[in-house]
Design an enzyme around this catalytic site. Structure first.
Site, PDB file in Angstrom:
ATOM      1  N   GLY A 159      39.882  33.608  45.885  1.00 13.53           N
ATOM      2  CA  GLY A 159      40.052  32.238  45.394  1.00 13.53           C
ATOM      3  C   GLY A 159      40.491  31.230  46.439  1.00 13.53           C
ATOM      4  N   ASP A 201      50.057  31.013  39.027  1.00  8.22           N
ATOM      5  CA  ASP A 201      49.987  30.929  37.566  1.00  8.22           C
ATOM      6  C   ASP A 201      51.226  31.643  37.001  1.00  8.22           C
ATOM      7  OD1 ASP A 201      49.127  31.085  34.913  1.00  8.22           O
ATOM      8  OD2 ASP A 201      47.054  31.374  35.445  1.00  8.22           O
ATOM      9  N   VAL A 206      41.173  26.828  35.210  1.00  4.02           N
ATOM     10  CA  VAL A 206      40.446  25.935  36.117  1.00  4.02           C
ATOM     11  C   VAL A 206      39.466  26.719  36.996  1.00  4.02           C
ATOM     12  CG1 VAL A 206      42.130  24.065  36.173  1.00  4.02           C
ATOM     13  CG2 VAL A 206      42.375  25.973  37.757  1.00  4.02           C
ATOM     14  N   ARG A 216      32.710  29.372  41.843  1.00  3.88           N
ATOM     15  CA  ARG A 216      33.533  29.219  43.051  1.00  3.88           C
ATOM     16  C   ARG A 216      32.983  28.136  43.976  1.00  3.88           C
ATOM     17  NH1 ARG A 216      37.199  33.526  43.349  1.00  3.88           N
ATOM     18  NH2 ARG A 216      36.465  35.534  42.606  1.00  3.88           N
TER      19      ARG A 216
HETATM   20  C1  PRP Z   1      44.059  34.256  41.175  1.00  2.49           C
HETATM   21  C2  PRP Z   1      44.677  33.429  42.292  1.00  2.49           C
HETATM   22  C3  PRP Z   1      45.993  34.082  42.544  1.00  2.49           C
HETATM   23  C4  PRP Z   1      46.357  34.662  41.191  1.00  2.49           C
HETATM   24  C5  PRP Z   1      47.365  33.792  40.535  1.00  2.49           C
HETATM   25  O1  PRP Z   1      43.393  35.350  41.726  1.00  2.49           O
HETATM   26  O2  PRP Z   1      43.870  33.431  43.446  1.00  2.49           O
HETATM   27  O3  PRP Z   1      45.908  35.098  43.511  1.00  2.49           O
HETATM   28  O4  PRP Z   1      45.168  34.693  40.402  1.00  2.49           O
HETATM   29  O5  PRP Z   1      47.707  34.318  39.281  1.00  2.49           O
HETATM   30  P1  PRP Z   1      49.171  34.817  38.940  1.00  2.49           P
HETATM   31  O6  PRP Z   1      50.150  33.792  39.459  1.00  2.49           O
HETATM   32  O7  PRP Z   1      49.167  34.870  37.422  1.00  2.49           O
HETATM   33  O8  PRP Z   1      49.381  36.168  39.541  1.00  2.49           O
HETATM   34  P2  PRP Z   1      42.364  36.240  40.903  1.00  2.49           P
HETATM   35  O9  PRP Z   1      43.071  37.462  40.402  1.00  2.49           O
HETATM   36  O10 PRP Z   1      41.666  35.396  39.883  1.00  2.49           O
HETATM   37  O11 PRP Z   1      41.347  36.719  42.019  1.00  2.49           O
HETATM   38  P3  PRP Z   1      40.406  35.847  43.011  1.00  2.49           P
HETATM   39  O12 PRP Z   1      41.330  35.108  43.960  1.00  2.49           O
HETATM   40  O13 PRP Z   1      39.575  36.860  43.715  1.00  2.49           O
HETATM   41  O14 PRP Z   1      39.608  34.885  42.163  1.00  2.49           O
END
Ligand code: PRP
Length: 174
Positions: A36, A97, A147, A159
Site C-alpha cells: 500500500g 487503521d 479508502v 491501487r
Molecule cells: C494496510 C496498510 C497498513 C495496514 C493498516 O495494509 O498498508 O499496513 O493495512 O491497518 P491496521 O492499522 O489496521 O493494521 P494491507 O494489509 O491492506 O496490505 P497492503 O499494504 O498490501 O495493501
C-alpha cells in the site's frame, strides 16, 4: 472522491519539507511497507531535500487472516535488506487503521537497535485504533471509511488510481 491528486501532492510536499528540516544533516533510511505504501514512498522520497542523504528499503507484511489480525499477529513476507543498527529510520505507511500492523512492525524494527525510528503515514484513522500507536508525520486524519487509490486497494484493485476515494457500500451506491 476524498482527496484529489493535487491535494495529495500539496500535502506530501508539506510533509517532505517538514521531514527535510527535521533530518537536516542526517542520513535517512526511508522504509516502505508494501504494498500500500509504495506510491506514497515514491512521492515522499522525491520531495525530501537532496541534502538529506536518503536510502530506500522495503518490507512486506501480511496478516494471518481476520481472526488473528485482531490479536496483532503480523507475518513478515519480505524483511529489510539493510542493517538498522545506529541508523535513523523513517517507516512509511499509507494508512494507520487499527494500528496493529504498525505496532508489530515498530517492535520488530526497534529490536534491531536503530538510532531513531519515526513513522510517516499518509492517512490516519484515529477513531479505529485497537492499540495505542501513532505516526509522527500524518498527511490527513480521516473518518472510519474504506479508502482506495494512491496505492491502496480493495482485493488488489484500485491501487493505480491517482486520487484517493471512499469505497462505497452497495447500499450507498444505489
Ligand atoms: C494496510 C496498510 C497498513 C495496514 C493498516 O495494509 O498498508 O499496513 O493495512 O491497518 P491496521 O492499522 O489496521 O493494521 P494491507 O494489509 O491492506 O496490505 P497492503 O499494504 O498490501 O495493501
Amino acid at each position: 472522491m476524498l482527496f484529489d491528486r493535487e491535494s495529495v501532492r500539496r500535502r506530501v510536499a508539506g510533509l517532505g519539507a517538514q521531514i527535510s528540516w527535521d533530518y537536516r544533516g542526517k542520513s535517512l533510511l526511508l522504509v516502505a511497507v508494501l504494498k500500500g505504501a509504495e506510491v506514497f514512498h515514491a512521492d515522499l522520497g522525491r520531495v525530501i531535500d537532496a541534502e538529506v542523504e536518503t536510502s530506500y528499503d522495503f518490507m512486506a507484511v501480511g496478516s494471518y487472516g481476520r481472526a488473528t489480525r485482531s490479536s496483532g499477529e503480523v507475518r513478515i513476507l519480505k524483511d529489510l535488506d539493510e542493517s538498522l543498527e545506529g541508523r535513523d529510520i523513517l517507516l512509511v505507511e499509507d494508512i494507520v487503521d487499527s494500528g496493529l500492523t504498525l505496532h508489530y512492525i515498530r517492535r520488530h524494527l526497534l529490536a534491531r537497535a536503530p538510532r531513531s525510528l519515526k513513522v510517516a503515514a499518509l492517512l490516519d484513522k484515529p477513531s479505529s485504533r485497537a492499540v495505542e500507536v501513532d505516526a509522527d508525520y500524518v498527511g490527513f486524519a480521516i473518518p472510519d471509511r474504506f479508502v482506495v487509490g494512491y496505492g491502496m486497494d480493495y482485493a488488489e484493485r484500485y491501487r493505480n488510481l491517482p486520487d484517493i476515494h471512499i469505497l462505497l457500500s452497495p447500499d450507498e451506491r444505489r
